[in-house]
Each structure stands twice: as structure tokens, then as C-alpha cells.
Design a protein around this motif. Structure first.
Motif, short mmCIF file in Angstrom:
data_model
loop_
_atom_site.label_atom_id
_atom_site.label_comp_id
_atom_site.label_asym_id
_atom_site.label_seq_id
_atom_site.Cartn_x
_atom_site.Cartn_y
_atom_site.Cartn_z
N GLU A 113 0.83 -1.20 0.00
CA GLU A 113 0.00 0.00 0.00
C GLU A 113 0.87 1.25 0.00
N SER A 114 0.33 2.33 -0.53
CA SER A 114 1.01 3.62 -0.52
C SER A 114 -0.03 4.73 -0.66
N GLY A 115 0.42 5.96 -0.41
CA GLY A 115 -0.44 7.11 -0.62
C GLY A 115 -1.11 7.66 0.61
N ARG A 152 -6.12 9.63 -2.23
CA ARG A 152 -6.19 8.37 -2.94
C ARG A 152 -5.05 7.48 -2.48
N ILE A 153 -5.40 6.29 -2.03
CA ILE A 153 -4.39 5.31 -1.64
C ILE A 153 -4.36 4.18 -2.65
N SER A 154 -3.16 3.58 -2.78
CA SER A 154 -2.94 2.57 -3.80
C SER A 154 -2.48 1.26 -3.18
N CYS A 155 -2.75 0.20 -3.90
CA CYS A 155 -2.32 -1.13 -3.49
C CYS A 155 -1.73 -1.83 -4.71
N ALA A 156 -0.42 -1.98 -4.72
CA ALA A 156 0.26 -2.62 -5.84
C ALA A 156 0.44 -4.11 -5.55
N ALA A 157 -0.05 -4.93 -6.45
CA ALA A 157 0.06 -6.38 -6.29
C ALA A 157 1.24 -6.91 -7.10
N VAL A 207 -19.07 4.52 4.27
CA VAL A 207 -18.26 5.20 3.24
C VAL A 207 -18.98 5.33 1.91
N LYS A 208 -20.18 4.79 1.80
CA LYS A 208 -20.92 4.87 0.54
C LYS A 208 -21.12 6.32 0.12
N GLY A 209 -20.85 6.58 -1.14
CA GLY A 209 -20.99 7.93 -1.66
C GLY A 209 -19.78 8.81 -1.44
N ARG A 210 -18.83 8.34 -0.63
CA ARG A 210 -17.62 9.11 -0.35
C ARG A 210 -16.35 8.42 -0.88
N PHE A 211 -16.34 7.10 -0.84
CA PHE A 211 -15.16 6.33 -1.26
C PHE A 211 -15.48 5.58 -2.55
N THR A 212 -14.46 5.41 -3.38
CA THR A 212 -14.60 4.65 -4.61
C THR A 212 -13.40 3.72 -4.78
N TYR A 262 -7.04 0.89 -6.27
CA TYR A 262 -7.05 2.20 -5.64
C TYR A 262 -8.27 2.35 -4.73
N LEU A 263 -8.13 3.25 -3.78
CA LEU A 263 -9.28 3.68 -2.98
C LEU A 263 -9.25 5.21 -2.97
N GLN A 264 -10.19 5.80 -3.70
CA GLN A 264 -10.33 7.25 -3.73
C GLN A 264 -11.26 7.64 -2.59
N MET A 265 -10.78 8.48 -1.70
CA MET A 265 -11.54 8.87 -0.53
C MET A 265 -11.82 10.37 -0.59
N SER A 266 -13.08 10.73 -0.48
CA SER A 266 -13.49 12.13 -0.53
C SER A 266 -14.33 12.44 0.70
#
Length: 125
Positions: free
Chosen positions: A6-8, A19-24, A64-69, A80-84
Motif C-alpha cells: 500500500e502507498s499514498g 487516494r491510496i494505492s495497493c500494488a500487487a 463510506v458509501k458515496g464518499r469512497f470509490t 485504488y481507494l479514492q476517498m473524498s
């Protein structure tokens, strides 16, 4: 070697985005059920979001519905997890997880067998 990194993570003010990332590595993430979990201070781990193999179905916790993608970039083998609209209660260590079969019980951490080390997200008021 199978690995998730994970990063970000970082610090952000309430109402902000991150936005946080997860590289596999060692496997193809798009063929797995991938998910994000978090564990806040003094709290139990909870499922945040998941995405089915191929990315056709996404799952979110009500908090987190409506805020995270959640999304994935096949070419980068990354999720990715985009968090707003972040809130102080979103403060936690965020973990990426993977399982090699379909996304049944997608927000239940007990069904995942590959985990990352986590990235810290801190939201200040």
C-alpha cells in the motif's frame, strides 16, 4: 512472491480527499477479489470496500458509501481507494487484501488470505 504494497497515505483535513494505492505482485489482481480494510485507534478491523474479479461489482460499507470509490488499473496491477469528504472518524491504518475466489462476504476480513502492511490515513478536524 505474492505481495501487496500500500502507498499514498498521509494527513488531510476534514472534508479533503486522498487516494491510496495497493500494488500487487506475484499474481494478477484483476483475477482476484480485492478489498480495503481499516483499523482505527482502539477499534476492530472493518471492511471498507471490495471489487470483484474483473471489476464488474463493487461493495461498500455504509459508512463510506458515496464518499469512497474502489477501482483497479489492470495494466499497473494496482487497486485504488479514492476517498473524498473525509471525516476524522476515517482516521485509521488502511490495509489492502486479496482472495483468489469470488467475492462472497466481501467485507469479511476472515475470508482473505493475502494482506498488505498498511498505510496510515489521518484526518484532522
Amino acid at each position: 512472491q505474492v505481495e501487496l504494497v500500500e502507498s499514498g497515505g498521509g494527513s488531510v483535513q476534514a472534508g479533503g480527499s486522498l487516494r491510496i494505492s495497493c500494488a500487487a505482485s506475484g499474481f494478477t489482481a484483476s483475477r482476484y477479489c480485492m478489498a480495503w480494510f481499516r483499523q482505527g485507534p482502539g477499534k476492530e478491523r472493518e471492511g471498507v470496500a471490495a471489487i470483484s474479479p474483473g471489476g464488474g461489482i463493487t461493495y461498500y460499507d455504509d459508512s463510506v458509501k458515496g464518499r469512497f470509490t474502489i477501482s483497479q488499473a489492470d495494466a499497473k496491477n494496482t487497486v485504488y481507494l479514492q476517498m473524498s469528504s473525509l471525516k476524522p472518524e476515517d482516521t485509521a491504518t488502511y490495509y489492502c487484501a486479496a482472495r483468489s475466489i469470488a467475492c462472497s462476504r466481501p467485507l469479511n476480513g476472515n475470508v482473505y488470505d493475502i494482506w498488505g502492511q498498511g498505510t496510515q490515513v489521518t484526518v484532522s478536524s
